[in-house]
Design a protein around this motif. Sequence first.
Motif, PDB file in Angstrom:
ATOM      1  N   PHE A 448      28.706  -0.581  20.351  1.00 35.53           N
ATOM      2  CA  PHE A 448      28.372  -0.517  18.931  1.00 35.53           C
ATOM      3  C   PHE A 448      26.868  -0.573  18.684  1.00 35.53           C
ATOM      4  CE2 PHE A 448      32.825  -1.464  18.965  1.00 35.53           C
ATOM      5  CZ  PHE A 448      33.300  -0.625  17.959  1.00 35.53           C
ATOM      6  N   LEU A 449      26.156  -1.152  19.622  1.00 33.88           N
ATOM      7  CA  LEU A 449      24.691  -1.112  19.509  1.00 33.88           C
ATOM      8  C   LEU A 449      24.171   0.296  19.770  1.00 33.88           C
ATOM      9  CD1 LEU A 449      23.762  -4.513  21.187  1.00 33.88           C
ATOM     10  CD2 LEU A 449      23.230  -3.841  18.851  1.00 33.88           C
ATOM     11  N   TRP A 450      24.694   0.929  20.789  1.00 33.61           N
ATOM     12  CA  TRP A 450      24.289   2.318  21.062  1.00 33.61           C
ATOM     13  C   TRP A 450      24.554   3.192  19.848  1.00 33.61           C
ATOM     14  CZ3 TRP A 450      27.135   3.072  26.416  1.00 33.61           C
ATOM     15  CH2 TRP A 450      26.330   2.553  27.438  1.00 33.61           C
ATOM     16  N   MET A 451      25.734   3.001  19.272  1.00 32.68           N
ATOM     17  CA  MET A 451      26.073   3.817  18.101  1.00 32.68           C
ATOM     18  C   MET A 451      25.086   3.559  16.973  1.00 32.68           C
ATOM     19  SD  MET A 451      30.193   3.346  18.324  1.00 32.68           S
ATOM     20  CE  MET A 451      30.476   3.466  16.598  1.00 32.68           C
ATOM     21  N   ALA A 452      24.774   2.288  16.774  1.00 28.46           N
ATOM     22  CA  ALA A 452      23.851   1.922  15.696  1.00 28.46           C
ATOM     23  C   ALA A 452      22.484   2.578  15.897  1.00 28.46           C
ATOM     24  CB  ALA A 452      23.700   0.408  15.635  1.00 28.46           C
ATOM     25  N   GLU A 453      22.102   2.722  17.143  1.00 31.50           N
ATOM     26  CA  GLU A 453      20.776   3.264  17.422  1.00 31.50           C
ATOM     27  C   GLU A 453      20.773   4.786  17.443  1.00 31.50           C
ATOM     28  OE1 GLU A 453      18.403   1.429  17.184  1.00 31.50           O
ATOM     29  OE2 GLU A 453      19.267  -0.542  17.486  1.00 31.50           O
ATOM     30  N   GLY A 454      21.900   5.371  17.125  1.00 35.21           N
ATOM     31  CA  GLY A 454      21.962   6.838  17.076  1.00 35.21           C
ATOM     32  C   GLY A 454      21.923   7.472  18.457  1.00 35.21           C
ATOM     33  N   LEU A 455      22.348   6.738  19.476  1.00 36.61           N
ATOM     34  CA  LEU A 455      22.270   7.278  20.834  1.00 36.61           C
ATOM     35  C   LEU A 455      23.535   8.050  21.215  1.00 36.61           C
ATOM     36  CD1 LEU A 455      20.716   4.192  22.664  1.00 36.61           C
ATOM     37  CD2 LEU A 455      19.583   6.056  21.479  1.00 36.61           C
ATOM     38  N   ILE A 456      24.529   7.966  20.350  1.00 36.43           N
ATOM     39  CA  ILE A 456      25.802   8.621  20.664  1.00 36.43           C
ATOM     40  C   ILE A 456      25.999   9.813  19.722  1.00 36.43           C
ATOM     41  CG2 ILE A 456      28.305   8.276  20.858  1.00 36.43           C
ATOM     42  CD1 ILE A 456      26.659   6.525  22.747  1.00 36.43           C
ATOM     43  N   PRO A 457      26.104  10.993  20.288  1.00 38.01           N
ATOM     44  CA  PRO A 457      26.284  12.161  19.410  1.00 38.01           C
ATOM     45  C   PRO A 457      27.726  12.263  18.943  1.00 38.01           C
ATOM     46  CG  PRO A 457      26.328  12.837  21.688  1.00 38.01           C
ATOM     47  CD  PRO A 457      26.115  11.362  21.706  1.00 38.01           C
ATOM     48  N   GLN A 458      27.905  13.011  17.897  1.00 32.58           N
ATOM     49  CA  GLN A 458      29.260  13.319  17.447  1.00 32.58           C
ATOM     50  C   GLN A 458      29.895  14.211  18.505  1.00 32.58           C
ATOM     51  OE1 GLN A 458      29.315  11.916  14.145  1.00 32.58           O
ATOM     52  NE2 GLN A 458      31.473  11.742  14.730  1.00 32.58           N
ATOM     53  N   ALA A 459      31.098  13.895  18.936  1.00 30.74           N
ATOM     54  CA  ALA A 459      31.723  14.687  20.004  1.00 30.74           C
ATOM     55  C   ALA A 459      32.145  16.049  19.480  1.00 30.74           C
ATOM     56  CB  ALA A 459      32.939  13.964  20.538  1.00 30.74           C
ATOM     57  N   GLU A 460      32.004  17.061  20.345  1.00 35.52           N
ATOM     58  CA  GLU A 460      32.395  18.393  19.916  1.00 35.52           C
ATOM     59  C   GLU A 460      33.906  18.536  19.827  1.00 35.52           C
ATOM     60  OE1 GLU A 460      30.318  20.928  22.615  1.00 35.52           O
ATOM     61  OE2 GLU A 460      28.416  20.352  21.692  1.00 35.52           O
ATOM     62  N   ASN A 461      34.616  17.783  20.685  1.00 38.12           N
ATOM     63  CA  ASN A 461      36.081  17.901  20.665  1.00 38.12           C
ATOM     64  C   ASN A 461      36.714  17.006  19.601  1.00 38.12           C
ATOM     65  OD1 ASN A 461      35.741  15.364  21.655  1.00 38.12           O
ATOM     66  ND2 ASN A 461      36.734  15.724  23.617  1.00 38.12           N
ATOM     67  N   GLY A 462      35.878  16.460  18.716  1.00 36.84           N
ATOM     68  CA  GLY A 462      36.424  15.669  17.611  1.00 36.84           C
ATOM     69  C   GLY A 462      36.705  14.227  17.984  1.00 36.84           C
ATOM     70  N   ASP A 463      36.418  13.836  19.246  1.00 36.76           N
ATOM     71  CA  ASP A 463      36.607  12.440  19.639  1.00 36.76           C
ATOM     72  C   ASP A 463      35.770  11.544  18.743  1.00 36.76           C
ATOM     73  OD1 ASP A 463      38.405  12.542  21.611  1.00 36.76           O
ATOM     74  OD2 ASP A 463      37.045  12.018  23.260  1.00 36.76           O
ATOM     75  N   ASN A 464      36.271  10.387  18.521  1.00 37.52           N
ATOM     76  CA  ASN A 464      35.536   9.406  17.751  1.00 37.52           C
ATOM     77  C   ASN A 464      34.285   8.976  18.517  1.00 37.52           C
ATOM     78  OD1 ASN A 464      35.151   6.333  17.592  1.00 37.52           O
ATOM     79  ND2 ASN A 464      36.075   6.944  15.655  1.00 37.52           N
ATOM     80  N   MET A 465      33.234   8.613  17.745  1.00 41.54           N
ATOM     81  CA  MET A 465      31.962   8.240  18.366  1.00 41.54           C
ATOM     82  C   MET A 465      32.128   7.084  19.360  1.00 41.54           C
ATOM     83  SD  MET A 465      28.576   7.219  16.336  1.00 41.54           S
ATOM     84  CE  MET A 465      28.229   8.449  15.149  1.00 41.54           C
ATOM     85  N   GLU A 466      33.001   6.170  19.002  1.00 37.49           N
ATOM     86  CA  GLU A 466      33.214   5.009  19.873  1.00 37.49           C
ATOM     87  C   GLU A 466      33.793   5.445  21.221  1.00 37.49           C
ATOM     88  OE1 GLU A 466      35.634   2.073  17.946  1.00 37.49           O
ATOM     89  OE2 GLU A 466      36.062   1.114  19.867  1.00 37.49           O
ATOM     90  N   GLU A 467      34.692   6.407  21.180  1.00 35.68           N
ATOM     91  CA  GLU A 467      35.253   6.888  22.441  1.00 35.68           C
ATOM     92  C   GLU A 467      34.179   7.559  23.299  1.00 35.68           C
ATOM     93  OE1 GLU A 467      38.443   9.005  20.658  1.00 35.68           O
ATOM     94  OE2 GLU A 467      39.365   7.048  20.324  1.00 35.68           O
ATOM     95  N   VAL A 468      33.324   8.315  22.634  1.00 38.77           N
ATOM     96  CA  VAL A 468      32.236   8.959  23.387  1.00 38.77           C
ATOM     97  C   VAL A 468      31.369   7.875  24.033  1.00 38.77           C
ATOM     98  CG1 VAL A 468      30.240  10.493  23.233  1.00 38.77           C
ATOM     99  CG2 VAL A 468      32.206  10.892  21.769  1.00 38.77           C
TER     100      VAL A 468
END
Length: 680
Positions: A448-468
């Motif tokens: 959740f920290l990575w997500m907060a920092e914008g380090l996780i892109p939106q997945a192309e296959n529609g996976d949720n950001m957390e899964e990525v």
Amino acid sequence: MAGALIGEAFISASIQVICDRIASPEFIDLFRHKKLDQPLLMKLKRTLLTLNAVLDDAEEKQIEKPAVREWLDDLKHAVFDAEDLLGEINYEALRCKLEGEAETADKFTNKVWNFLPTSRNKFYQSMNVKIQELLRKLEDFVQLKGALGLTEVVGRKFSQRTPTTSLIHEPYVYGRNEVKENLSKVLFSDDASKDDVSVITIVGMGGVGKTTLARMLYNDDRVKEHFTFKAWACVSEDYDAIRATKTLLESVTSKPCNTTDLNLLQVELREQLRGKKFLFVLDDLWNEKYTDWNCLQTPFTSGARGSKVIVTTRNKNVASFMQNVPTQPLEPLSHEDCWSLLAKHAFGNVNCSAYPSLEEIGKKIARKCNGLPLAAQTLGGLLRSRLDSEVWNRVLNNSIWELPTEKSDILPALGLSYHYLPAKLKQCFIYCSIFPKDYEFKVEDIVFLWMAEGLIPQAENGDNMEEVAKEYFDELLSRSLFQTSGKSSFVMHDLINDLALFMSKGFCSRWEGRESHEVERVRHLSYAREEYDVSLKFEQLKEAKCLRTFLPTSLNPYNSYKNYYLSKKVVQDLLSSHRCLRALSLSSYRNVTQLPDSIKNLIHLRYLDLSGTAIERLPSVLCSLYYLQTLLLSNCSSLVELPADLRKLINLQKLMLGGCASLAKLPVDLWELISLRHLD
Ligand SMILES: Nc1ncnc2c1ncn2[C@@H]1O[C@H](COP(=O)(O)OP(=O)(O)OP(=O)(O)O)[C@@H](O)[C@H]1O
Ligand SMILES: [Mg+2]
């Protein structure tokens, strides 16, 4: 067929995100409606892409050219600034949408916009000015790139390592008898698996001794009797099926071979191996492509039952499709073995018991190596014939990363694991440097920290950001950059943690004592939480204008039940002057009972951890932090209610309320939180 790996510059991941954002429909819409300068924005995108094209080249050249390093370092900060600026504009788009301005926007003509509240108008004008300034700055980088000779690189191979050989050169191998015996049993057994050829894979972090162990097995006296052929091929990063097959064939036939035709090579090798029992070592495999491995191993299948291939790799993913007997994870050595190894290199034939004072310092140096033979050997070599306690103390007190590169293999060896990470993973890896050494973390702590920092892109296959993000985590784990510790916790090896900090080059910072720090360019900060955290401790933070992470940590998980106090002034300053904060934790500070309304300034905030505080109510303005993804309120036993407008937090994914004993009810429209995935 060559599966060349490229060292991507980590900043290119950020540039990609920025360009995607610029191209997004919401953004284009906003620019159209709000008198923002769209051509300017497109120019910004083009400029970023121009810079992006030479980044891989710069990443490579920075090692030798300090000017390139400086260019890259400055550019990194300009890109971070761009992220913040676009984040601010995007927030405005979100705000309009949620506060209903967008609907009316279409009905307005440009003329009407002129009558918008002047504060808004000013905001848009200031954004235009800021984009212009940014663009000017980036154009300077474009100009300089020419002067620095940076060009676009396509598929360049990069290898700095001397190939390994099968000859033993360790004066003595420590602490590996047990694992060697276990693997010998597999090696010399003819029915280890249902296939004729078994693959034994040794996996572990860089420098832990995988090649050394493979060499011990390869040179075991029994090998000659047991196998008709044996061959050693160092595969390494620039995997090439032709080269590897040729090496094996030449070893088997003991003759040079002139062809470079893969088909001929494979046919010849298959014929040589037919019905024979062989032992091959493929040392240092990086390539993760199943098809490449499949191609390499096709001729092996003609070998007799009991034939073996030993593979060494840092990457469990490589192992996963190769092994048909269980993988052998190779753990670091014990501190004692590490000391014996270091002493062997430092003292040579001199008896070390004649130097009791050096022995004492030496054991401490060995602990610094944390079981990594590569580090023990390097430091031992550095101390060789320098039997003077002053020198030894200096080595003890200096960082391993400050050793001159010509004297140390550690950085080049471990740095390779970093170098070949994809840009996205580089960012995530570097971010972990804010965790103190020996800090045990769980997947959720970091994801959740990575997500907060914008380090996780939106997945192309529609996976949720957390899964990525979890996939990223697994990838770093499989590349031996994290290690398991207990059932569901992980740690970073000390030297890997150092490597991450070294690579962050100052934008991540970890405060463990009261030493002074370079803070001007710090974006991510963690510090050791103390019983009384007074404002003096954070005095220097005033200069950190672009702080994104503020994270107190403690090594002992039980410490979160202790009482901690954080000066109110620190909270006030954080909320009023650090407007770029994306992740903020005030967890475990028992004196935090409320948050000032100035929290509304933190429009970038995505992660707020107030667990274990004595907070009673959250200010209603919190609900205008539309980016917020994670709100942690576990064990806030004084919390009596949640703000009524919580449903406005459309990006909220995680809301933790366990142990909030005084919380009588939840807002009725909580179900409107469309992104919520975790509610406790
Ligand atoms: N058990 C050991 N006893 C003595 N020396 C060791 C031991 N293990 C490794 N070494 C020494 O440490 C150095 C690193 O070991 P090695 O090359 O086997 O690591 P590796 O795991 O193969 O690293 P990489 O991932 O970079 O290939 C070598 O120079 C080796 O001689
Ligand atoms: Mg090796």
